[in-house]
Design a protein around this motif. Structure first.
Motif, PDB file in Angstrom:
ATOM      1  N   HIS B 149       0.830  -1.225   0.107  1.00  0.00           N
ATOM      2  CA  HIS B 149      -0.187  -0.067  -0.039  1.00  0.00           C
ATOM      3  C   HIS B 149       0.659   1.256  -0.091  1.00  0.00           C
ATOM      4  CE1 HIS B 149      -3.873  -2.298   0.503  1.00  0.00           C
ATOM      5  NE2 HIS B 149      -3.059  -2.997   1.221  1.00  0.00           N
ATOM      6  N   PRO B 150       1.548   1.474  -1.070  1.00  0.00           N
ATOM      7  CA  PRO B 150       2.884   2.336  -0.916  1.00  0.00           C
ATOM      8  C   PRO B 150       2.202   3.847  -0.892  1.00  0.00           C
ATOM      9  CG  PRO B 150       2.948   1.287  -3.041  1.00  0.00           C
ATOM     10  CD  PRO B 150       1.924   0.499  -1.987  1.00  0.00           C
ATOM     11  N   GLY B 151       2.440   4.571   0.229  1.00  0.00           N
ATOM     12  CA  GLY B 151       1.896   5.861   0.119  1.00  0.00           C
ATOM     13  C   GLY B 151       0.196   6.225   0.244  1.00  0.00           C
ATOM     14  N   GLN B 152      -0.347   5.192   0.664  1.00  0.00           N
ATOM     15  CA  GLN B 152      -1.776   5.084   0.681  1.00  0.00           C
ATOM     16  C   GLN B 152      -2.195   5.560   2.287  1.00  0.00           C
ATOM     17  OE1 GLN B 152      -3.503   1.226  -0.831  1.00  0.00           O
ATOM     18  NE2 GLN B 152      -2.490   1.464  -2.663  1.00  0.00           N
ATOM     19  N   ASP B 153      -2.169   6.752   2.130  1.00  0.00           N
ATOM     20  CA  ASP B 153      -2.560   7.021   3.552  1.00  0.00           C
ATOM     21  C   ASP B 153      -3.861   6.857   4.162  1.00  0.00           C
ATOM     22  OD1 ASP B 153      -0.180   8.432   4.824  1.00  0.00           O
ATOM     23  OD2 ASP B 153      -0.257   9.889   2.977  1.00  0.00           O
ATOM     24  N   TRP B 154      -4.782   6.839   2.979  1.00  0.00           N
ATOM     25  CA  TRP B 154      -6.186   6.439   3.508  1.00  0.00           C
ATOM     26  C   TRP B 154      -6.265   5.213   4.389  1.00  0.00           C
ATOM     27  CZ3 TRP B 154      -8.285   1.587   2.436  1.00  0.00           C
ATOM     28  CH2 TRP B 154      -7.678   0.930   1.205  1.00  0.00           C
ATOM     29  N   ILE B 155      -5.509   4.297   4.259  1.00  0.00           N
ATOM     30  CA  ILE B 155      -5.559   3.091   5.044  1.00  0.00           C
ATOM     31  C   ILE B 155      -5.303   3.231   6.562  1.00  0.00           C
ATOM     32  CG2 ILE B 155      -3.126   1.893   5.054  1.00  0.00           C
ATOM     33  CD1 ILE B 155      -4.625  -0.431   3.538  1.00  0.00           C
ATOM     34  N   PHE B 156      -4.658   4.118   6.963  1.00  0.00           N
ATOM     35  CA  PHE B 156      -4.609   4.584   8.280  1.00  0.00           C
ATOM     36  C   PHE B 156      -5.295   5.732   8.738  1.00  0.00           C
ATOM     37  CE2 PHE B 156      -0.062   2.786   7.581  1.00  0.00           C
ATOM     38  CZ  PHE B 156      -0.454   1.633   8.548  1.00  0.00           C
ATOM     39  N   GLY B 186     -11.448 -11.627  22.487  1.00  0.00           N
ATOM     40  CA  GLY B 186     -10.715 -10.949  22.846  1.00  0.00           C
ATOM     41  C   GLY B 186      -9.769 -10.087  21.727  1.00  0.00           C
ATOM     42  N   ALA B 187      -9.282  -9.112  21.914  1.00  0.00           N
ATOM     43  CA  ALA B 187      -8.503  -8.329  20.640  1.00  0.00           C
ATOM     44  C   ALA B 187      -7.647  -7.304  21.304  1.00  0.00           C
ATOM     45  CB  ALA B 187      -9.392  -7.717  19.761  1.00  0.00           C
ATOM     46  N   GLU B 188      -6.588  -7.166  20.750  1.00  0.00           N
ATOM     47  CA  GLU B 188      -5.607  -6.185  21.132  1.00  0.00           C
ATOM     48  C   GLU B 188      -5.126  -5.527  19.808  1.00  0.00           C
ATOM     49  OE1 GLU B 188      -2.612  -7.553  23.819  1.00  0.00           O
ATOM     50  OE2 GLU B 188      -1.743  -5.530  24.072  1.00  0.00           O
ATOM     51  N   MET B 189      -5.174  -4.162  19.854  1.00  0.00           N
ATOM     52  CA  MET B 189      -4.662  -3.600  18.499  1.00  0.00           C
ATOM     53  C   MET B 189      -3.519  -2.497  18.867  1.00  0.00           C
ATOM     54  SD  MET B 189      -8.319  -2.839  17.048  1.00  0.00           S
ATOM     55  CE  MET B 189      -9.143  -2.141  18.616  1.00  0.00           C
ATOM     56  N   ASP B 190      -2.523  -2.274  17.955  1.00  0.00           N
ATOM     57  CA  ASP B 190      -1.451  -1.330  18.003  1.00  0.00           C
ATOM     58  C   ASP B 190      -1.661   0.027  17.221  1.00  0.00           C
ATOM     59  OD1 ASP B 190      -0.257  -3.173  19.877  1.00  0.00           O
ATOM     60  OD2 ASP B 190       0.894  -4.042  18.295  1.00  0.00           O
ATOM     61  N   PHE B 191      -2.101   0.948  17.742  1.00  0.00           N
ATOM     62  CA  PHE B 191      -2.264   2.179  16.814  1.00  0.00           C
ATOM     63  C   PHE B 191      -0.897   3.096  16.751  1.00  0.00           C
ATOM     64  CE2 PHE B 191      -6.921   2.774  16.310  1.00  0.00           C
ATOM     65  CZ  PHE B 191      -7.288   1.834  16.949  1.00  0.00           C
ATOM     66  N   PRO B 192      -0.301   3.297  15.769  1.00  0.00           N
ATOM     67  CA  PRO B 192       0.680   4.391  15.640  1.00  0.00           C
ATOM     68  C   PRO B 192       0.224   5.543  16.242  1.00  0.00           C
ATOM     69  CG  PRO B 192       0.642   3.088  13.606  1.00  0.00           C
ATOM     70  CD  PRO B 192      -0.688   2.729  14.328  1.00  0.00           C
ATOM     71  N   ALA B 193       1.240   6.168  17.165  1.00  0.00           N
ATOM     72  CA  ALA B 193       0.796   7.522  17.725  1.00  0.00           C
ATOM     73  C   ALA B 193       0.275   8.645  16.835  1.00  0.00           C
ATOM     74  CB  ALA B 193       1.978   7.994  18.286  1.00  0.00           C
ATOM     75  N   ASN B 194       0.818   8.654  15.364  1.00  0.00           N
ATOM     76  CA  ASN B 194       0.024   9.739  14.509  1.00  0.00           C
ATOM     77  C   ASN B 194      -1.010   9.112  13.527  1.00  0.00           C
ATOM     78  OD1 ASN B 194       1.961   7.773  13.296  1.00  0.00           O
ATOM     79  ND2 ASN B 194       2.745   9.294  11.801  1.00  0.00           N
ATOM     80  N   ALA B 300       5.070   6.133  16.141  1.00  0.00           N
ATOM     81  CA  ALA B 300       4.664   6.852  14.721  1.00  0.00           C
ATOM     82  C   ALA B 300       4.764   5.975  13.606  1.00  0.00           C
ATOM     83  CB  ALA B 300       4.866   8.178  14.879  1.00  0.00           C
ATOM     84  N   PHE B 301       4.090   6.127  12.525  1.00  0.00           N
ATOM     85  CA  PHE B 301       4.465   5.461  11.423  1.00  0.00           C
ATOM     86  C   PHE B 301       4.381   6.396  10.172  1.00  0.00           C
ATOM     87  CE2 PHE B 301       3.245   3.382   7.175  1.00  0.00           C
ATOM     88  CZ  PHE B 301       4.182   2.542   7.118  1.00  0.00           C
ATOM     89  N   GLU B 302       5.429   6.545   9.422  1.00  0.00           N
ATOM     90  CA  GLU B 302       5.350   7.232   8.040  1.00  0.00           C
ATOM     91  C   GLU B 302       5.849   6.294   6.919  1.00  0.00           C
ATOM     92  OE1 GLU B 302       4.338  10.050   7.970  1.00  0.00           O
ATOM     93  OE2 GLU B 302       4.711  10.948  10.072  1.00  0.00           O
ATOM     94  N   PHE B 303       5.186   6.458   5.783  1.00  0.00           N
ATOM     95  CA  PHE B 303       5.386   5.568   4.515  1.00  0.00           C
ATOM     96  C   PHE B 303       6.925   6.132   4.359  1.00  0.00           C
ATOM     97  CE2 PHE B 303       1.032   5.298   4.455  1.00  0.00           C
ATOM     98  CZ  PHE B 303       0.945   3.825   3.888  1.00  0.00           C
TER      99      PHE B 303
END
Lengths: 303, 303
Positions: B149-156, B186-194, B300-303
């Motif tokens: 998903h290169p550069g597909q910001d919509w996904i986040f 049950g579920a656990e999710m990791d959200f990037p800070a940004n 945080a995550f950046e492409f």
């Protein structure tokens, strides 16, 4: 008919026990709770013991928080008893579907209750809205979590739903009274920095409907919804209990019995007819809000 | 039959265009995209223009991200065209239910596709699992979001689903092959800070099934599921395309056509029979994970 009540906390004591006591159909025969009990009623601390000791109790009503509810619900249904669930009927949609399948396989009745749908003004609002064109709707559901859920940390844990615990009452009314089904188009949720569930949420629905849920309301509490339609203005206030048309309060219907007594009267009919009533539309809208919604981190919250 | 393709991005170019070109049933007659186009095919930039200009195109296939998809889907159905949706079929469960009602009212076919269900090993896995007792299941779905998903910001973004965008492929296989319906415990999710959508998630299901979804996998990519049963061990690898029973790869069925060609072949049948196929069970499990899951904030995550 004999009934057992599981989870003797605030909602059981405030609502379920008096509603059962006032019912001509039901006799509270046992309770199951780690620490709570009801004077004069046989008390168990575990569901398995109660089911084994009292095969004569054919119906069980659960007032547990959503996360621990499934295991108990499953055990009740597997034991061939009818089951009534306090709202929300579970922690996830998929687990409630699993209960539905199990109830059907066992030939018993399952009732996923929505007490706010039984509020005094709801049936009148639904009848008035039928056939009218909806221009705009606004729901404001703001209450003080410290007052209504004192010290109930589970409500802010993962799966506890946070402000959707009261908000789902509004959604249960909305999905009942509107002539056409709703869908969510946007949502924003405020999560306290130290909690896993939102303390406030703002929802946008198709058909120009907005909802504002907040758990931080001090002073006067608000559970209102208002609709502008082709035929005038409707307001439902006090959690569905007061109906106003074009600013005038309508006369309450004297034969309506109040939310929890009405739920137990419905359960009587479901058990007699061996039917189930499981409408997950309010819960689906909450799941949609969690899926689609933006998350803001806000101030930590302590009771 | 003439078909228009809406949303000419990576998945359209990689999969939909070749699948339509290879189909004996379908002719790609128009595209709709703000900037993408397909050589030699009439290109529109807006859905309304295309629907108005080409009443001869009776079927439309949408490859848009989930959030903008609904408005376009609604317009296609209102124009009385058959509609095929890339997965996931929408941003929320309630909006897909709204599309279902609309398709039914219009008498057209709606197909909510799940391409991974068409992978080479899936039908064989389903047949092998039928009637066996499941002891344990483990799903590992780890890929590099920068690659797929290169550069597909919509996904986040909110509603973009994050790692559930590939993870829902695993869930679509799981809900297809298991003999009994699943529910999340049950579920656990990791959200990037940004970011507003998770980059990783770990899910627990009833029946002793765990799933591990991660978007941060560099090097070899993994899309595997394994099951221990009363009748032996089954593994589905490569996103459902390779089936192993007790460690031995089974012979692929030579008459299976590949994921996207199979979807278009299904659409042919649905349109011919005026039927719809909308199974929301994978999406319900994602909504349940968002509702029930714990949230961790990670780097945080950046492409």
């Amino acid at each position: 008919m004999k009934i057992a009540l599981v989870g003797i906390g605030k909602i059981a004591v405030d609502q379920h026990v008096p509603a059962i006591a006032a019912s001509p159909d039901w006799e509270l025969t046992a309770t199951v709770s780690r620490s709570g009990r009801v004077n004069g009623i046989e008390a168990f601390t575990g569901i398995s013991e109660m089911l084994a000791a009292r095969p004569d109790i054919e119906t069980v009503s659960l007032c547990l928080p959503p996360v621990p509810r499934f295991a108990v619900a499953q055990e009740v249904l597997r034991a061939g008893r009818h089951l009534m669930l306090e709202k929300p009927p579970g922690a996830t949609l998929s687990e409630v579907h699993a209960l539905e399948r199990l109830a059907q396989a066992q030939g018993v009745s399952l009732f996923a209750t929505w007490h706010s749908r039984m509020a005094y003004g709801v049936a009148g609002a639904k009848a008035w809205l039928a056939g009218k064109q909806l221009h705009r709707g606004r729901i404001i559901w703001r209450e003080d979590v410290r007052k209504w859920h004192p010290g109930q940390d589970w409500i802010f844990e993962a799966g506890g739903m946070g402000v959707f615990d009261p908000g789902i009452n509004a959604l249960s009314i909305l999905t009942e009274i509107l002539p056409t089904p709703l869908h969510l188009t946007g949502a924003e949720m405020d999560f306290p920095a130290n909690r896993q569930a939102p303390i406030a949420a703002r929802l946008d629905f198709a058909q120009n409907i907005q909802a504002d849920f907040d758990f931080r309301q001090e002073g006067p509490q608000t559970w209102d919804m208002e609709f502008e339609t082709s035929g005038g203005h409707l307001a439902l206030r006090m959690g569905g209990n007061m109906l106003e048309i074009d600013g005038k309060e309508t006369a309450g219907e004297s034969d309506i019995m109040g939310e929890y007594p009405a739920l137990y009267a419905c359960m009587t009919e479901l058990v007699r007819d061996r039917r189930s009533d499981v409408d997950l539309s309010p819960m689906m809208l909450v799941a949609d809000a969690f899926t689609l919604g933006r998350r803001n981190i806000v101030d930590a919250f302590e009771f």
